[in-house]
Write a protein that holds these residues in place. Structure first.
Motif, PDB file in Angstrom:
ATOM      1  N   GLU A  14      -8.262  -1.569   8.237  1.00  0.00           N
ATOM      2  CA  GLU A  14      -7.252  -1.855   9.253  1.00  0.00           C
ATOM      3  C   GLU A  14      -6.719  -0.561   9.870  1.00  0.00           C
ATOM      4  O   GLU A  14      -6.494  -0.485  11.086  1.00  0.00           O
ATOM      5  CB  GLU A  14      -6.099  -2.638   8.621  1.00  0.00           C
ATOM      6  N   THR A  15      -6.531   0.458   9.048  1.00  0.00           N
ATOM      7  CA  THR A  15      -6.020   1.738   9.542  1.00  0.00           C
ATOM      8  C   THR A  15      -7.054   2.425  10.424  1.00  0.00           C
ATOM      9  O   THR A  15      -6.698   3.083  11.419  1.00  0.00           O
ATOM     10  CB  THR A  15      -5.621   2.642   8.361  1.00  0.00           C
ATOM     11  N   GLU A  16      -8.327   2.289  10.087  1.00  0.00           N
ATOM     12  CA  GLU A  16      -9.388   2.856  10.930  1.00  0.00           C
ATOM     13  C   GLU A  16      -9.421   2.200  12.305  1.00  0.00           C
ATOM     14  O   GLU A  16      -9.541   2.883  13.332  1.00  0.00           O
ATOM     15  CB  GLU A  16     -10.738   2.695  10.228  1.00  0.00           C
ATOM     16  N   TYR A  17      -9.303   0.878  12.345  1.00  0.00           N
ATOM     17  CA  TYR A  17      -9.264   0.181  13.629  1.00  0.00           C
ATOM     18  C   TYR A  17      -8.045   0.613  14.446  1.00  0.00           C
ATOM     19  O   TYR A  17      -8.125   0.778  15.675  1.00  0.00           O
ATOM     20  CB  TYR A  17      -9.250  -1.334  13.419  1.00  0.00           C
ATOM     21  N   ALA A  18      -6.901   0.786  13.781  1.00  0.00           N
ATOM     22  CA  ALA A  18      -5.697   1.229  14.478  1.00  0.00           C
ATOM     23  C   ALA A  18      -5.879   2.635  15.049  1.00  0.00           C
ATOM     24  O   ALA A  18      -5.414   2.940  16.158  1.00  0.00           O
ATOM     25  CB  ALA A  18      -4.498   1.195  13.523  1.00  0.00           C
ATOM     26  N   LEU A  19      -6.579   3.487  14.300  1.00  0.00           N
ATOM     27  CA  LEU A  19      -6.867   4.842  14.763  1.00  0.00           C
ATOM     28  C   LEU A  19      -7.742   4.799  16.013  1.00  0.00           C
ATOM     29  O   LEU A  19      -7.493   5.528  16.991  1.00  0.00           O
ATOM     30  CB  LEU A  19      -7.567   5.629  13.652  1.00  0.00           C
ATOM     31  N   GLU A  63      -4.106  11.135   9.160  1.00  0.00           N
ATOM     32  CA  GLU A  63      -3.598   9.940   9.838  1.00  0.00           C
ATOM     33  C   GLU A  63      -4.005   8.666   9.099  1.00  0.00           C
ATOM     34  O   GLU A  63      -3.239   7.702   9.033  1.00  0.00           O
ATOM     35  CB  GLU A  63      -4.079   9.923  11.290  1.00  0.00           C
ATOM     36  N   LEU A  64      -5.198   8.660   8.534  1.00  0.00           N
ATOM     37  CA  LEU A  64      -5.600   7.522   7.711  1.00  0.00           C
ATOM     38  C   LEU A  64      -4.692   7.394   6.491  1.00  0.00           C
ATOM     39  O   LEU A  64      -4.236   6.301   6.146  1.00  0.00           O
ATOM     40  CB  LEU A  64      -7.051   7.677   7.255  1.00  0.00           C
ATOM     41  N   LEU A  65      -4.425   8.516   5.836  1.00  0.00           N
ATOM     42  CA  LEU A  65      -3.563   8.494   4.655  1.00  0.00           C
ATOM     43  C   LEU A  65      -2.154   8.023   5.007  1.00  0.00           C
ATOM     44  O   LEU A  65      -1.546   7.256   4.255  1.00  0.00           O
ATOM     45  CB  LEU A  65      -3.521   9.878   4.012  1.00  0.00           C
ATOM     46  N   ASP A  66      -1.634   8.457   6.152  1.00  0.00           N
ATOM     47  CA  ASP A  66      -0.305   8.014   6.568  1.00  0.00           C
ATOM     48  C   ASP A  66      -0.240   6.487   6.614  1.00  0.00           C
ATOM     49  O   ASP A  66       0.708   5.869   6.115  1.00  0.00           O
ATOM     50  CB  ASP A  66       0.042   8.573   7.950  1.00  0.00           C
ATOM     51  N   GLY A  67      -1.272   5.884   7.205  1.00  0.00           N
ATOM     52  CA  GLY A  67      -1.284   4.436   7.343  1.00  0.00           C
ATOM     53  C   GLY A  67      -1.458   3.712   6.025  1.00  0.00           C
ATOM     54  O   GLY A  67      -0.746   2.738   5.737  1.00  0.00           O
ATOM     55  N   VAL A  68      -2.383   4.184   5.204  1.00  0.00           N
ATOM     56  CA  VAL A  68      -2.699   3.474   3.968  1.00  0.00           C
ATOM     57  C   VAL A  68      -1.617   3.686   2.910  1.00  0.00           C
ATOM     58  O   VAL A  68      -1.275   2.761   2.166  1.00  0.00           O
ATOM     59  CB  VAL A  68      -4.086   3.904   3.443  1.00  0.00           C
ATOM     60  N   VAL A  69      -1.066   4.880   2.844  1.00  0.00           N
ATOM     61  CA  VAL A  69       0.026   5.133   1.891  1.00  0.00           C
ATOM     62  C   VAL A  69       1.202   4.214   2.194  1.00  0.00           C
ATOM     63  O   VAL A  69       1.824   3.649   1.284  1.00  0.00           O
ATOM     64  CB  VAL A  69       0.460   6.613   1.927  1.00  0.00           C
ATOM     65  N   PHE A 106      -1.952   9.581  -1.959  1.00  0.00           N
ATOM     66  CA  PHE A 106      -2.257   8.157  -1.914  1.00  0.00           C
ATOM     67  C   PHE A 106      -2.271   7.560  -3.320  1.00  0.00           C
ATOM     68  O   PHE A 106      -1.848   6.422  -3.528  1.00  0.00           O
ATOM     69  CB  PHE A 106      -3.610   7.937  -1.244  1.00  0.00           C
ATOM     70  N   VAL A 107      -2.733   8.330  -4.278  1.00  0.00           N
ATOM     71  CA  VAL A 107      -2.823   7.854  -5.666  1.00  0.00           C
ATOM     72  C   VAL A 107      -1.438   7.672  -6.292  1.00  0.00           C
ATOM     73  O   VAL A 107      -1.203   6.734  -7.064  1.00  0.00           O
ATOM     74  CB  VAL A 107      -3.666   8.846  -6.497  1.00  0.00           C
ATOM     75  N   ALA A 108      -0.492   8.550  -5.943  1.00  0.00           N
ATOM     76  CA  ALA A 108       0.813   8.581  -6.601  1.00  0.00           C
ATOM     77  C   ALA A 108       1.552   7.242  -6.581  1.00  0.00           C
ATOM     78  O   ALA A 108       2.035   6.789  -7.633  1.00  0.00           O
ATOM     79  CB  ALA A 108       1.678   9.681  -5.987  1.00  0.00           C
ATOM     80  N   PRO A 109       1.688   6.558  -5.433  1.00  0.00           N
ATOM     81  CA  PRO A 109       2.443   5.297  -5.460  1.00  0.00           C
ATOM     82  C   PRO A 109       1.758   4.189  -6.247  1.00  0.00           C
ATOM     83  O   PRO A 109       2.418   3.255  -6.711  1.00  0.00           O
ATOM     84  CB  PRO A 109       2.569   4.924  -3.978  1.00  0.00           C
ATOM     85  N   ILE A 110       0.448   4.282  -6.419  1.00  0.00           N
ATOM     86  CA  ILE A 110      -0.278   3.291  -7.223  1.00  0.00           C
ATOM     87  C   ILE A 110      -0.050   3.568  -8.706  1.00  0.00           C
ATOM     88  O   ILE A 110       0.268   2.663  -9.483  1.00  0.00           O
ATOM     89  CB  ILE A 110      -1.773   3.305  -6.878  1.00  0.00           C
ATOM     90  N   LEU A 111      -0.170   4.827  -9.101  1.00  0.00           N
ATOM     91  CA  LEU A 111       0.054   5.178 -10.503  1.00  0.00           C
ATOM     92  C   LEU A 111       1.497   4.913 -10.913  1.00  0.00           C
ATOM     93  O   LEU A 111       1.772   4.645 -12.094  1.00  0.00           O
ATOM     94  CB  LEU A 111      -0.296   6.646 -10.752  1.00  0.00           C
TER      95      LEU A 111
END
Length: 217
Positions: A14-19, A63-69, A106-111
């Protein structure tokens, strides 16, 4: 992590399409699936070329990380059986490492949703020189755990990740998700992590297809 412990691939897509929409590029599901399991900078280069946008790969990644995080901070989409499996491994004293090509932020909020020290070692894509399918990520994890790669069982959902673990010398448990994974000499297949007996996977090795077991149960 992505596609194995958490089903975040839809977030990435979804973030790739938004980009693409933001910068006037074009994108497709086929291109998106080609990136599953890849090193993020490699993905950034692929997106620059195939999306047709004039951004540097490093900016694309950020920018991908911003969206997915932002998405995982709202909700972590755990894969079936993932949390239960990790809980059991910790309780049994089994040393675990997380080997992901996602970046630390990106890993931090999951862990943060898991008990502290669920993973004794964390190897992220921004901490290695060569990402998957190179063996460096898994070699790094095994060394940090103080074990031989040959004594490790890797859990993967992509060809890229399976190649990395296999090249390092690990036995690989493959639980396919968004993309099919090829058969390999050191690969064991299962439909799900739910109820999986890792001791049996290790004991029986790549000669057993645990998908057949579940279909026959």
């Amino acid at each position: 992590m992505d596609g194995t412990l958490v089903d975040t691939e839809p977030y990435w897509i979804e973030t790739e399409y938004a980009l693409a929409e933001r910068y006037g590029g074009t994108w497709s599901e086929a291109h998106a699936l080609n990136l599953v399991g890849n090193d993020l900078l490699d993905s950034g280069r692929y997106i620059r070329e195939h999306m047709g946008i004039d951004l540097e790969p490093e900016q694309i990644v950020q920018e991908l990380l911003d969206g997915v995080v932002g998405r995982v901070e709202q909700e972590v989409p755990w894969r079936p059986g993932a949390v239960e499996l990790l809980t059991g491994l910790v309780a049994s004293g089994t040393p675990c490492a997380l080997v992901t090509m996602s970046y630390e932020r990106f890993v931090a909020p999951i862990l943060a949703r898991l008990p502290a020290e669920t993973f004794r070692v964390i190897v992220t894509g921004d901490k290695v020189e060569f990402g998957k399918p190179h063996p460096e990520p898994y070699l790094t994890a095994a060394a940090a755990l103080g074990v031989r790669p040959e004594d490790c069982l890797a859990v993967e959902d992509s060809n890229t990740g399976a190649k990395s673990a296999e090249a390092a010398g690990c036995l690989v448990l493959v639980v396919e998700n968004h993309v099919p994974v090829l058969v390999g000499e050191r690969r064991v297949f299962a439909d799900t992590l739910e109820g999986i007996d890792l001791a049996a996977v290790w004991r029986e090795g790549p000669s057993t297809d645990h998908r057949d077991e579940r279909r026959g149960s």
